[in-house]
Design a protein around this motif. Structure first.
Motif, short mmCIF file in Angstrom:
data_model
loop_
_atom_site.label_atom_id
_atom_site.label_comp_id
_atom_site.label_asym_id
_atom_site.label_seq_id
_atom_site.Cartn_x
_atom_site.Cartn_y
_atom_site.Cartn_z
N ARG A 131 46.97 37.34 37.44
CA ARG A 131 45.94 35.89 37.94
C ARG A 131 46.82 35.67 39.50
NH1 ARG A 131 47.88 32.82 32.31
NH2 ARG A 131 50.03 31.74 33.53
N ARG A 132 48.04 35.23 39.59
CA ARG A 132 48.68 34.85 40.46
C ARG A 132 47.88 35.69 41.75
NH1 ARG A 132 51.71 30.82 41.38
NH2 ARG A 132 53.15 32.86 43.24
N ARG A 133 47.98 37.33 41.28
CA ARG A 133 48.40 38.15 42.46
C ARG A 133 46.94 38.33 42.61
NH1 ARG A 133 52.17 42.08 41.79
NH2 ARG A 133 50.75 42.91 44.09
N VAL A 134 46.25 37.97 42.12
CA VAL A 134 44.56 38.44 41.90
C VAL A 134 44.23 37.01 43.08
CG1 VAL A 134 42.33 37.71 41.32
CG2 VAL A 134 43.75 39.25 40.01
N LEU A 135 44.40 35.73 42.99
CA LEU A 135 44.40 34.69 43.77
C LEU A 135 45.00 35.22 44.68
CD1 LEU A 135 44.82 31.93 41.11
CD2 LEU A 135 42.66 32.47 41.44
N LEU A 136 45.89 35.14 44.98
CA LEU A 136 46.82 35.10 46.13
C LEU A 136 45.57 36.12 46.72
CD1 LEU A 136 50.50 35.19 45.03
CD2 LEU A 136 49.43 33.58 46.46
N GLY A 137 45.73 37.27 46.75
CA GLY A 137 44.84 38.09 47.54
C GLY A 137 43.13 38.36 48.07
N LEU A 138 42.67 37.23 46.87
CA LEU A 138 41.20 36.48 47.59
C LEU A 138 41.62 35.86 48.52
CD1 LEU A 138 40.01 35.87 44.47
CD2 LEU A 138 39.03 37.53 45.45
N LEU A 139 43.24 35.06 49.26
CA LEU A 139 42.98 33.82 49.58
C LEU A 139 43.65 34.29 51.05
CD1 LEU A 139 44.39 30.71 47.38
CD2 LEU A 139 42.42 30.93 48.48
N GLY A 140 43.45 35.91 50.69
CA GLY A 140 43.84 36.72 51.95
C GLY A 140 43.34 36.51 53.48
N ALA A 141 41.95 35.69 52.86
CA ALA A 141 40.37 36.03 53.44
C ALA A 141 40.82 34.37 53.47
CB ALA A 141 39.41 35.95 52.32
N ASP A 142 39.45 34.14 55.20
CA ASP A 142 39.43 32.63 55.31
C ASP A 142 38.12 32.14 55.07
OD1 ASP A 142 40.75 32.74 58.22
OD2 ASP A 142 39.69 34.61 57.72
N LEU A 143 37.18 32.79 54.01
CA LEU A 143 36.36 31.95 53.31
C LEU A 143 35.99 33.23 52.20
CD1 LEU A 143 33.79 30.25 52.96
CD2 LEU A 143 32.49 31.68 54.87
N VAL A 144 35.90 32.35 50.99
CA VAL A 144 35.24 33.31 49.78
C VAL A 144 34.25 32.60 49.01
CG1 VAL A 144 36.49 34.01 47.16
CG2 VAL A 144 37.93 33.26 49.15
N GLY A 145 33.43 33.64 49.23
CA GLY A 145 32.25 33.57 49.27
C GLY A 145 31.48 33.79 47.01
N PHE A 146 30.73 31.92 46.42
CA PHE A 146 30.81 32.76 45.50
C PHE A 146 28.93 32.71 44.96
CE2 PHE A 146 34.76 31.34 45.57
CZ PHE A 146 35.11 32.74 44.88
N GLN A 147 28.88 33.13 44.00
CA GLN A 147 26.93 33.66 43.72
C GLN A 147 26.56 31.72 43.47
OE1 GLN A 147 24.83 35.50 44.49
NE2 GLN A 147 25.68 37.51 44.08
N TYR B 287 34.86 42.54 43.30
CA TYR B 287 35.45 42.10 42.37
C TYR B 287 36.60 43.83 42.51
CZ TYR B 287 32.44 45.58 39.10
OH TYR B 287 32.31 46.20 38.35
N GLN B 288 35.84 44.83 42.52
CA GLN B 288 36.77 45.60 42.95
C GLN B 288 37.86 45.85 44.05
OE1 GLN B 288 32.94 46.10 43.15
NE2 GLN B 288 32.51 47.93 41.90
N LEU B 289 37.95 45.20 44.93
CA LEU B 289 38.53 44.65 46.13
C LEU B 289 39.38 43.43 46.19
CD1 LEU B 289 35.85 46.88 48.09
CD2 LEU B 289 38.30 47.76 46.64
N GLN B 290 39.48 42.73 44.99
CA GLN B 290 40.07 41.56 45.18
C GLN B 290 41.68 41.02 45.82
OE1 GLN B 290 38.23 38.99 41.43
NE2 GLN B 290 39.33 40.96 40.83
#
Length: 483
Positions: free
Chosen positions: A191-207, A153-156
């Protein structure tokens, strides 16, 4: 192994050249100083380092992260088959980016607002700045077409920043803590900026699958993207689809083979027997092991144990609670208050119920090496994991892995990610003190045949799904993503 001074004198990493890059808040090494004042680096303990070190050795890997000392700049250096790329942070960076936005905004927000998050624009500004610093360091060492795995979460914002500068990269992100429901995430001003940041990834993994579902709901609601199953159709500024990202559950685990091997070590087993003797050989040793954090439910389990003593269901000498609470974020106000409250409660219980030969609650505000932890697991009859919210909780898995003899009972919060996999634990709602007390008594009284049956099933799950399988399945899934 290079010394810290050697690292500072070495040349910086070349641009490109590394096929696999891990990006995390911290490097996988800790600086240690011997009696003569000479500094060197030791591999950090922990499942993430254990899981990724072999992958990095095979793939010419680099690890980008902070080395732990503020206001100090180090050049890149090699250690244990990895290129380590330090990202410098000032004391002010640590205060605003780490203690501020990461741990006083995101951490409480993502843990169901057990403590109210604080929203400060100066924290957010520094969070963006530091994420960009990490992204730039990563872009400089990743080879063309490399795989980059960003952690936590420090690097979203790093995935999107990397995507903008290095579209050739295959980018994965793993969120080690929970992802909140839409109604809670809605509070975040950015919230939008964080979601966009995460969606730079091809795969976002969760527990947990529930965390992935929360993320997908937020993407649909706040970005308006089309979401089908686990697939997200990422759009450009004009609303045109440009690529597909995925959100998946990949529950993290432990190095179960290492824990089992340590549990069979005669010295560790002897230490376990010594621990029970030091506690006065009670019939039942109950154990809690946590960072001293308000999400862990330490107060709830101590309260439940104290009430069981007051009710006469348990007696000092018959049962002892050992609570290991390793120091955590000791400069943050909420953590200072939590420590004072826990120590006050423990003191009151011990003052009321201690005898000359036995202590009701043995409270240990320390961190311990893995060998001592395994000895504690072996010494315990009942493990209490009462987290109010937890991404996974690896302590629960370590306790099970240590008990190759299938002895012991796990009392596990249904709000820990581990509850999805360890269904044969005694699952509880830690907010319900009466239910928690009932589960503790059920664990204390459980026949050995029933506890062994439950432990046997959970051990099979832990052994089959260890931390190496976690990293392998995530990376295989990432490799299968299509732009």
């Amino acid at each position: 192994m290079p010394t810290a001074q050697d690292a500072a004198r070495s040349t910086s990493a070349p641009t490109g050249g590394y096929d696999f890059v891990v990006v995390a808040n911290r490097l996988p090494v800790d600086r240690v100083t011997d009696a003569d004042g000479n500094a060197s680096w030791n591999r950090s303990p922990g499942g993430l380092v254990t899981a990724l070190a072999p992958v990095m050795a095979r793939a010419e890997g680099a690890w980008v992260g902070w080395h732990g000392a503020p206001d100090e700049s180090l050049e890149a250096f090699d250690d244990g088959g990895m290129r380590l790329v330090p990202v410098g942070l000032s004391a002010e960076d640590v205060e605003l980016y780490y203690e501020g936005f990461s741990n006083s905004t995101l951490w409480p927000l993502y843990h169901d607002v057990i403590v109210a998050p604080e929203f400060h624009r100066t924290w957010w500004d520094r969070y963006q700045e530091i994420n960009r610093r990490f992204a730039e360091a990563t872009a400089a060492v990743a080879d063309h077409g490399a795989t980059v795995w960003v952690q936590d979460y420090q690097l979203q914002l790093v995935p999107q920043m990397l995507r903008a500068s290095r579209p050739d990269l295959k980018i994965g992100f793993f969120n080690h803590i929970p992802f909140p429901p839409l109604e809670i995430f809605a509070q975040l001003p950015w919230r939008r900026r964080v979601l966009l940041g995460l969606l730079g990834a091809d795969l976002v993994g969760f527990q947990r699958q529930s965390d992935a579902n929360n993320f997908l709901r937020c993407v649909r609601r706040y970005l308006g993207y089309t979401v089908k199953a686990q697939h997200i159709h990422v759009q450009d500024d004009d609303g045109q689809p440009i690529r597909t990202a995925r959100a998946e559950a990949h529950p993290i685990s432990i190095d179960s083979a290492q824990i089992t091997e340590l549990a069979r070590d005669p010295e560790v087993r002897a230490r376990a027997a010594e621990i029970r003797s030091e506690l006065g050989d009670p019939e039942t040793v109950l154990l809690g092991v946590d960072r001293l954090d308000y999400t862990k439910g330490i107060r709830h389990r101590i309260k439940a144990f104290g009430e069981l003593l007051a009710d006469g269901d348990l007696h000092v000498g018959q049962a002892t609670l050992v609570q290991v609470a390793s120091p955590s974020r000791e400069r943050v106000e909420h953590y200072i208050a939590l420590r004072e409250e826990v120590e006050r409660t423990v003191g009151a219980i011990n003052g009321e119920y201690d005898t000359m030969s036995h202590t009701a609650v043995r409270y240990l505000h320390h961190s311990y090496p893995i060998r001592e932890m395994v000895a504690l697991y072996l010494a315990a009859d009942v493990m209490l994991v009462t987290a109010l919210r937890d991404g996974m909780n690896l302590v629960a898995k370590e306790f099970i892995a240590a008990h190759a003899d299938n002895r012991g009972v796990l009392v596990l919060s249904e709000f820990a990610g581990a509850a999805d996999q360890l269904r044969h634990a005694l699952l509880v709602n830690p907010h319900d003190i009466d239910q928690l007390k009932g589960a503790i008594m059920e664990a204390v009284r459980m026949p050995g045949t029933e506890s062994a049956r439950r432990m046997r099933i959970m051990r099979r799950q832990i052994v089959a799904n260890d931390v190496n399988r976690w990293s392998r399945t995530f990376l295989e899934s990432l490799e299968g993503t299509k732009a």
